[in-house]
Scaffold this motif. Structure first.
Motif, mmCIF file in Angstrom:
data_model
loop_
_atom_site.group_PDB
_atom_site.id
_atom_site.type_symbol
_atom_site.label_atom_id
_atom_site.label_comp_id
_atom_site.label_asym_id
_atom_site.label_seq_id
_atom_site.Cartn_x
_atom_site.Cartn_y
_atom_site.Cartn_z
ATOM 1 N N ILE A 57 -2.974 -13.281 9.824
ATOM 2 C CA ILE A 57 -2.159 -13.627 10.988
ATOM 3 C C ILE A 57 -0.744 -13.898 10.482
ATOM 4 C CG2 ILE A 57 -1.757 -15.290 12.838
ATOM 5 C CD1 ILE A 57 -4.742 -15.704 13.024
ATOM 6 N N CYS A 58 0.179 -13.061 10.887
ATOM 7 C CA CYS A 58 1.575 -13.145 10.453
ATOM 8 C C CYS A 58 2.339 -13.991 11.466
ATOM 9 C CB CYS A 58 2.197 -11.760 10.373
ATOM 10 S SG CYS A 58 1.247 -10.561 9.410
ATOM 11 N N ALA A 59 2.839 -15.132 11.025
ATOM 12 C CA ALA A 59 3.533 -16.065 11.920
ATOM 13 C C ALA A 59 4.986 -16.207 11.493
ATOM 14 C CB ALA A 59 2.846 -17.430 11.896
ATOM 15 N N ALA A 60 5.888 -16.039 12.439
ATOM 16 C CA ALA A 60 7.316 -16.210 12.181
ATOM 17 C C ALA A 60 8.046 -16.164 13.519
ATOM 18 C CB ALA A 60 7.850 -15.126 11.246
ATOM 19 N N ARG A 61 9.335 -16.462 13.480
ATOM 20 C CA ARG A 61 10.115 -16.477 14.719
ATOM 21 C C ARG A 61 10.514 -15.086 15.182
ATOM 22 N NH1 ARG A 61 14.756 -20.583 12.949
ATOM 23 N NH2 ARG A 61 14.547 -19.255 11.114
ATOM 24 N N ARG A 62 10.673 -14.156 14.262
ATOM 25 C CA ARG A 62 11.188 -12.830 14.620
ATOM 26 C C ARG A 62 10.029 -11.908 15.001
ATOM 27 N NH1 ARG A 62 15.353 -12.130 9.627
ATOM 28 N NH2 ARG A 62 13.585 -13.103 8.531
ATOM 29 N N THR A 63 9.812 -11.816 16.298
ATOM 30 C CA THR A 63 8.637 -11.132 16.839
ATOM 31 C C THR A 63 8.554 -9.677 16.411
ATOM 32 O OG1 THR A 63 8.695 -12.598 18.761
ATOM 33 C CG2 THR A 63 7.401 -10.571 18.955
ATOM 34 N N GLU A 64 9.634 -8.958 16.527
ATOM 35 C CA GLU A 64 9.595 -7.519 16.237
ATOM 36 C C GLU A 64 9.174 -7.255 14.794
ATOM 37 O OE1 GLU A 64 12.583 -3.629 16.320
ATOM 38 O OE2 GLU A 64 13.107 -5.436 17.460
ATOM 39 N N ARG A 65 9.680 -8.069 13.891
ATOM 40 C CA ARG A 65 9.357 -7.861 12.473
ATOM 41 C C ARG A 65 7.878 -8.124 12.185
ATOM 42 N NH1 ARG A 65 13.809 -9.298 7.972
ATOM 43 N NH2 ARG A 65 15.646 -8.371 8.959
ATOM 44 N N ILE A 66 7.348 -9.209 12.704
ATOM 45 C CA ILE A 66 5.953 -9.519 12.387
ATOM 46 C C ILE A 66 4.992 -8.601 13.122
ATOM 47 C CG2 ILE A 66 6.314 -11.883 11.629
ATOM 48 C CD1 ILE A 66 5.407 -12.818 14.411
ATOM 49 N N GLU A 67 5.378 -8.119 14.290
ATOM 50 C CA GLU A 67 4.518 -7.163 14.981
ATOM 51 C C GLU A 67 4.427 -5.857 14.201
ATOM 52 O OE1 GLU A 67 5.977 -6.876 18.974
ATOM 53 O OE2 GLU A 67 4.783 -8.605 19.657
ATOM 54 N N GLN A 68 5.555 -5.420 13.636
ATOM 55 C CA GLN A 68 5.553 -4.209 12.811
ATOM 56 C C GLN A 68 4.709 -4.426 11.561
ATOM 57 O OE1 GLN A 68 6.695 -1.131 13.293
ATOM 58 N NE2 GLN A 68 5.947 -0.502 11.268
ATOM 59 N N LEU A 69 4.884 -5.588 10.929
ATOM 60 C CA LEU A 69 4.095 -5.911 9.728
ATOM 61 C C LEU A 69 2.610 -5.941 10.050
ATOM 62 C CD1 LEU A 69 3.784 -6.902 6.794
ATOM 63 C CD2 LEU A 69 4.248 -9.227 7.641
ATOM 64 N N ALA A 70 2.248 -6.585 11.146
ATOM 65 C CA ALA A 70 0.839 -6.688 11.524
ATOM 66 C C ALA A 70 0.216 -5.312 11.748
ATOM 67 C CB ALA A 70 0.689 -7.558 12.770
ATOM 68 N N ARG A 71 0.987 -4.414 12.351
ATOM 69 C CA ARG A 71 0.479 -3.053 12.552
ATOM 70 C C ARG A 71 0.223 -2.374 11.204
ATOM 71 N NH1 ARG A 71 4.160 -3.060 16.985
ATOM 72 N NH2 ARG A 71 5.829 -2.220 15.675
ATOM 73 N N GLU A 72 1.118 -2.594 10.263
ATOM 74 C CA GLU A 72 1.017 -1.919 8.972
ATOM 75 C C GLU A 72 -0.155 -2.427 8.135
ATOM 76 O OE1 GLU A 72 4.784 -2.266 7.029
ATOM 77 O OE2 GLU A 72 5.859 -1.173 8.598
ATOM 78 N N ILE A 73 -0.528 -3.696 8.306
ATOM 79 C CA ILE A 73 -1.585 -4.276 7.457
ATOM 80 C C ILE A 73 -2.866 -4.558 8.238
ATOM 81 C CG2 ILE A 73 0.123 -5.282 5.898
ATOM 82 C CD1 ILE A 73 -0.492 -8.021 7.143
ATOM 83 N N ASP A 74 -2.927 -4.066 9.476
ATOM 84 C CA ASP A 74 -4.098 -4.289 10.327
ATOM 85 C C ASP A 74 -4.366 -5.779 10.502
ATOM 86 O OD1 ASP A 74 -6.267 -3.688 11.926
ATOM 87 O OD2 ASP A 74 -7.660 -3.473 10.241
ATOM 88 N N GLY A 75 -3.292 -6.512 10.821
ATOM 89 C CA GLY A 75 -3.396 -7.945 11.050
ATOM 90 C C GLY A 75 -3.023 -8.309 12.465
ATOM 91 N N ARG A 76 -2.624 -9.540 12.650
ATOM 92 C CA ARG A 76 -2.195 -10.027 13.956
ATOM 93 C C ARG A 76 -0.850 -10.721 13.815
ATOM 94 N NH1 ARG A 76 -6.856 -13.843 15.872
ATOM 95 N NH2 ARG A 76 -7.928 -13.517 13.882
ATOM 96 N N ALA A 77 -0.074 -10.714 14.874
ATOM 97 C CA ALA A 77 1.239 -11.352 14.866
ATOM 98 C C ALA A 77 1.286 -12.470 15.899
ATOM 99 C CB ALA A 77 2.339 -10.328 15.165
ATOM 100 N N VAL A 78 1.843 -13.600 15.492
ATOM 101 C CA VAL A 78 2.049 -14.721 16.414
ATOM 102 C C VAL A 78 3.493 -15.216 16.234
ATOM 103 C CG1 VAL A 78 1.380 -17.059 17.055
ATOM 104 C CG2 VAL A 78 -0.365 -15.438 16.315
ATOM 105 N N THR A 79 4.262 -15.102 17.284
ATOM 106 C CA THR A 79 5.619 -15.630 17.228
ATOM 107 C C THR A 79 5.549 -17.151 17.145
ATOM 108 O OG1 THR A 79 6.400 -13.781 18.577
ATOM 109 C CG2 THR A 79 7.865 -15.695 18.374
#
Length: 252
Positions: free
Chosen positions: A36-58
């Motif tokens: 679960i990738c957590a950070a303030r910058r939504t676009e960046r973590i959503e892209q990262l989550a897609r690349e590593i088959d994870g999840r993004a939480v702003t």
């Protein structure tokens, strides 16, 4: 006969939008974790989550509401929490201290780590050898001129790690503190120095091989993948050229 359903171990990485946090998310994913990738910058973590088959939480870790939403996404089971969000602001001496910078550093480094850890501790108790990793700094182990605000925040993170280790041991939770030295990332010094690229470049000038984010991510992955009976209390990692915060070999 049906195949058994396997569940990947779950990790949370805060500050995952860049630098050490991003590298750690990628490295843990390589080790088989769902991250679960957590950070303030939504676009960046959503892209990262897609690349590593994870999840993004702003998530702004200083916000109680954001942290509560992160805890809801995690659910009732968590294997590894990497408290990485934070950073440094300014190099003013105490006589010229900018109080707002001190307050911001305390909020992001200390209050953030506290709130996220508190919110996710119940989930960490549900697995054998659940682990909290606190990414601090050698600034949390010593002091230097112009670094009092950052050092104070990182010393406080060290206290959180040491105290939590005492308080959570009976719940089977492991606590590891990672203390990097000079790490050349895209944003750390640039943010600290108010966006002055030339000044940020000078931080690393003449250092043949500073650490990079992947070096610290390797260290985090190492401690996170030890057997459940093994706890590494503290791992200090510096480039070979750095003997101490104030002792750094520069070429030329």
């Amino acid at each position: 006969m049906t195949d058994a359903i396997t569940t990947r171990p779950l990790a949370v990485v805060t500050g995952a939008s860049s630098g050490i946090g991003e590298a750690t998310a990628r490295r843990l994913a390589q080790e088989g974790f769902e991250v679960i990738c957590a950070a303030r910058r939504t676009e960046r973590i959503e892209q990262l989550a897609r690349e590593i088959d994870g999840r993004a939480v702003t998530c702004d870790v200083s916000s109680e509401e954001d942290v509560a939403r992160l805890a809801q996404e995690v659910g009732d089971r968590l294997d590894v929490l990497v408290n990485n969000a934070g950073g440094a602001l300014g190099t003013e001496r105490i006589a010229d201290a900018v109080v707002d910078k001190w307050r911001a550093m305390y909020d992001s480094n200390v209050i953030g780590a506290l709130q996220v850890t508190k919110a996710l501790l119940p989930a960490l108790t549900q697995v054998k050898g659940g682990m909290v990793v606190i990414v601090s700094s050698i600034a949390g182990l010593g002091v230097y001129e112009g670094g009092a605000g950052y050092c104070a925040a990182k010393h406080a993170e060290t206290v959180i790690a040491e105290t939590l280790r005492l308080e959570a041991v009976e719940d089977g939770i492991r606590v590891c503190e990672i203390d990097p030295g000079l790490v050349h990332t895209e944003e750390f010094s640039l943010v600290r120095l108010g966006g002055d690229q030339a000044a940020a470049d000078k931080v690393y000038e003449g250092v043949a091989e500073p650490l990079v984010a992947a070096d610290v991510a390797d260290a985090i992955a190492y401690v996170a993948t030890r057997p459940s009976h093994v706890n590494i209390d503290r791992l200090v990692i510096k480039p070979q050229a750095q003997a101490a915060p104030h002792k750094l070999v520069r070429q030329g």
